[in-house]
Design an enzyme around this catalytic site. Sequence first.
Site, PDB file in Angstrom:
ATOM      1  CG  ASP A 179       0.289   0.134   2.741  1.00 58.71           C
ATOM      2  OD1 ASP A 179      -0.777   0.716   3.547  1.00 58.71           O
ATOM      3  OD2 ASP A 179       1.001  -0.492   2.346  1.00 58.71           O
ATOM      4  CB  SER A 180       0.280   4.846  -1.001  1.00 59.27           C
ATOM      5  OG  SER A 180      -1.086   4.653   0.264  1.00 59.27           O
ATOM      6  N   GLY A 181       0.967   3.949   2.336  1.00 58.22           N
ATOM      7  CA  GLY A 181       1.779   4.385   3.768  1.00 58.22           C
ATOM      8  C   GLY A 181       0.624   5.490   4.147  1.00 58.22           C
ATOM      9  N   GLY A 182      -0.325   5.473   3.359  1.00 62.00           N
ATOM     10  CA  GLY A 182      -0.842   7.150   3.513  1.00 62.00           C
ATOM     11  C   GLY A 182      -1.867   7.020   4.951  1.00 62.00           C
ATOM     12  CG  PHE A 183      -5.332   4.239   5.086  1.00 63.73           C
ATOM     13  CD1 PHE A 183      -5.419   2.668   6.213  1.00 63.73           C
ATOM     14  CD2 PHE A 183      -6.957   4.605   4.913  1.00 63.73           C
ATOM     15  CE1 PHE A 183      -6.880   1.999   7.097  1.00 63.73           C
ATOM     16  CE2 PHE A 183      -7.981   4.161   6.347  1.00 63.73           C
ATOM     17  CZ  PHE A 183      -7.893   2.756   6.769  1.00 63.73           C
ATOM     18  CG  ASP A 214      -5.665   6.432  -1.656  1.00 64.98           C
ATOM     19  OD1 ASP A 214      -6.304   6.627  -1.385  1.00 64.98           O
ATOM     20  OD2 ASP A 214      -4.429   6.392  -0.952  1.00 64.98           O
ATOM     21  CD  GLN A 259      -9.527   7.858  -1.798  1.00 63.98           C
ATOM     22  OE1 GLN A 259     -10.791   7.724  -1.226  1.00 63.98           O
ATOM     23  NE2 GLN A 259      -9.073   7.225  -1.849  1.00 63.98           N
ATOM     24  CG  ASP A 288      -6.626  -4.850   1.627  1.00 63.20           C
ATOM     25  OD1 ASP A 288      -7.256  -4.540   0.521  1.00 63.20           O
ATOM     26  OD2 ASP A 288      -5.975  -4.830   2.608  1.00 63.20           O
ATOM     27  CB  CYS A 292     -13.307 -26.530   6.179  1.00 67.26           C
ATOM     28  SG  CYS A 292     -11.004 -26.239   5.775  1.00 67.26           S
ATOM     29  CB  CYS A 349      -7.438 -26.743   6.158  1.00 71.82           C
ATOM     30  SG  CYS A 349      -7.609 -26.141   7.541  1.00 71.82           S
ATOM     31  CB  CYS A 400     -10.527 -28.658   9.673  1.00 70.75           C
ATOM     32  SG  CYS A 400     -11.445 -26.638  10.013  1.00 70.75           S
ATOM     33  CG  HIS A 448     -10.200 -22.196   9.501  1.00 72.97           C
ATOM     34  ND1 HIS A 448     -10.546 -23.512   8.667  1.00 72.97           N
ATOM     35  CD2 HIS A 448     -11.115 -22.098  10.282  1.00 72.97           C
ATOM     36  CE1 HIS A 448     -11.765 -23.904   8.875  1.00 72.97           C
ATOM     37  NE2 HIS A 448     -12.193 -22.311   9.201  1.00 72.97           N
TER      38      HIS A 448
END
Lengths: 265, 417
Positions: free
Chosen positions: B91-95, B145, B188, B265, B303, B305, B308, B333
């Site tokens: 990510d850009s780091g801004g948020f 952004d 945005q 994400d 499941c 995995c 499980c 899981h």
Amino acid sequence: MELISCLQPNLWASLADEVPAWVNEKRNKTSVERTLRWLDACIALDAASGRNSLGVVVGGSSIEQRKLCATEVSKRNVSGFWIGGFGLGESVEERCSLLNAVTDCLPLEKPRIVSRLGLPEEVLEGVASGIDLFDSTYIYQLTMGGFALIFPIDMVEREMQNGVFDSSAGDSAKINLRATTYRKDMSRIVDGCTCFTCQNHTRAYLNHLINVHEMLAQILLEIHNTHHYLRFFRSIREAIKAGEFDIFWKQFVENRRSQIAAAAM
Amino acid sequence: FVFCLQVLGRFNRARAARLTLPHFTCQTPLFMPVGTQGTIKGLTTDQLETIGCQIILGNTYHLELRPGSQLIDDLGGLHKFMNWKRALLTDSGGFQMVSLLHLADITEEGVTFQSPVDGKPMLLTPEESINIQNNIGADIIMALDDVVKTTITGPRIEEAMYRTLRWIDRCIAAHKKPDVQNLFGIVQGGLDPVLRDICVRGLVERNLPGYAIGGLAGGEDKDSFWRVVAQCTAGLPEDKPRYVMGVGYPLDIVVCSALGADMYDCVYPTRTARFGSALVPEGVLKLKQNAMATDERPIDPSCPCMVCKNYTRAYLHCLVTKDPMGSQLLSYHNLSFMARLSRDLHMSILEGRFPEFVRGFLRVQFPKGDVPKWVHNAMEVAGIDISECCTPTNCQHDAMEAAGVDISEFCPPTRCP
């Protein structure tokens, strides 16, 4: 014994009154008598009459009490021996003679476990005295402290390592991966180690993980430390089988001494 | 130039696609777990591959802080540093700065903040964000952004949208590795369709490798949320990936995929694992509940995995209250669950059974038929009929009965009690 019957372990140690080496004579004697009484009580309550039990041997720092206790426990229907009361701060010299006194009185064909002896040197001493199994929090403590084991395992490795070591962040047995010296170190913890951590990751990455308090740091370190430590035990077994344990032990100790001496200079 | 999106199958707006990235060829729709500091809490890269993760997110702010993006670059990039062979996105780091830091503020220059190390005033410009991301070396990098919470109203939203467009040009100019790193722009504009439209068109003009829909998943009402997603996906080019940032809940992912989004994400699966919650088809299973103490079933019998297959709810119940391994196993899981959801979305669209998949999903999540209205509305726009998953009150029987008309012969037993 109710707990034991719920957990269903393969082996269980009887309830014991373990005391450290520096208690007075009276206290020590009491602990031996009590431990034997509790052993008999546990066996009496055991559905298998002691078939999976480890009789605990105490006796503090008294050679006489140790021998007495060991002899008495041997008479019971146990399948092995848990040698207690060590790793609590007694001196190394004391420990050797006490351990020998105990194992001299134990039957050869049943396993002997000692608790709280974890340092490689302590393990070697224990092996020399006839101990078969070791349990300790050594690996756990190393991992939680950010340390990785690097001491050379077999005799060939030791000859190669002799005298060459940068001790700025640890000693020749272990390194502290938290140290800044590892920030850009792209080498493995131990070159050629076949554990998951050394096959996949670098000292630099572990340094980062430790410093940002990520759980993966402990997972990876524990994998390596356990692997390395178990390899050490395998080397011991092979040395014994080849009739070379004494040389192995001597060389290990000397190697450590020369490392420490080199670091001090 | 190793980057392209190839749509392999569709259902109305939904797409199943192949996304080719420098380090990995992915199948979309897909969910990207968040590995904030170059690791996903307690899981090895080996396990992440086994689980089926295709792209992992790294947080630029955290990585620049420790170990530093220059160090990462010196050591060959983040892939090499953490030994992850598949794709990475930063990510850009801004948020993060705005949400984590005291006195963070946004000006035309960039994001000003107090250094967490010594309190000195510092500035993250679009140029610096791209520079840091170039050092880290991820397959996909995000433009800096000007992100505003959707719960805010007023001229700030318009200001942020136009600034985002000005900043994208600065990001493009600063980008030193366009042949191996793909810069995504972020749409945005808050909840205002006019602003969103301007932003979409502005970004599309720049012909970027991909587009993200930002500024959502921050507390806005669900009806507004899906409408913004629907509007953006309608306006963004077909042959580029659409990434809805910060999403999230499995239900949201299914809806957004139906509306034409490809990538997601969120920290939710891993974070909820650390609170002792497991993701299951019915919703969430809280392992800390007392009832779990004696429950010998796996988290989810369906499941496949590792967790499980090997552990019971009873054992996990003990761990989650006491030991970090509890969260490690639950994260494993939960990420498996999300990877399977991604795969199910891709395959069901590809194999022409997407509506059936959606209906099945909703039926299990809402066995009483109480599907939320916003999902209804979104599915209508997506062209997916979910009426059979819904409560009898939605069917006409009650109204007809009140009017004295017998229509029982028209109602299948499943629809009405």
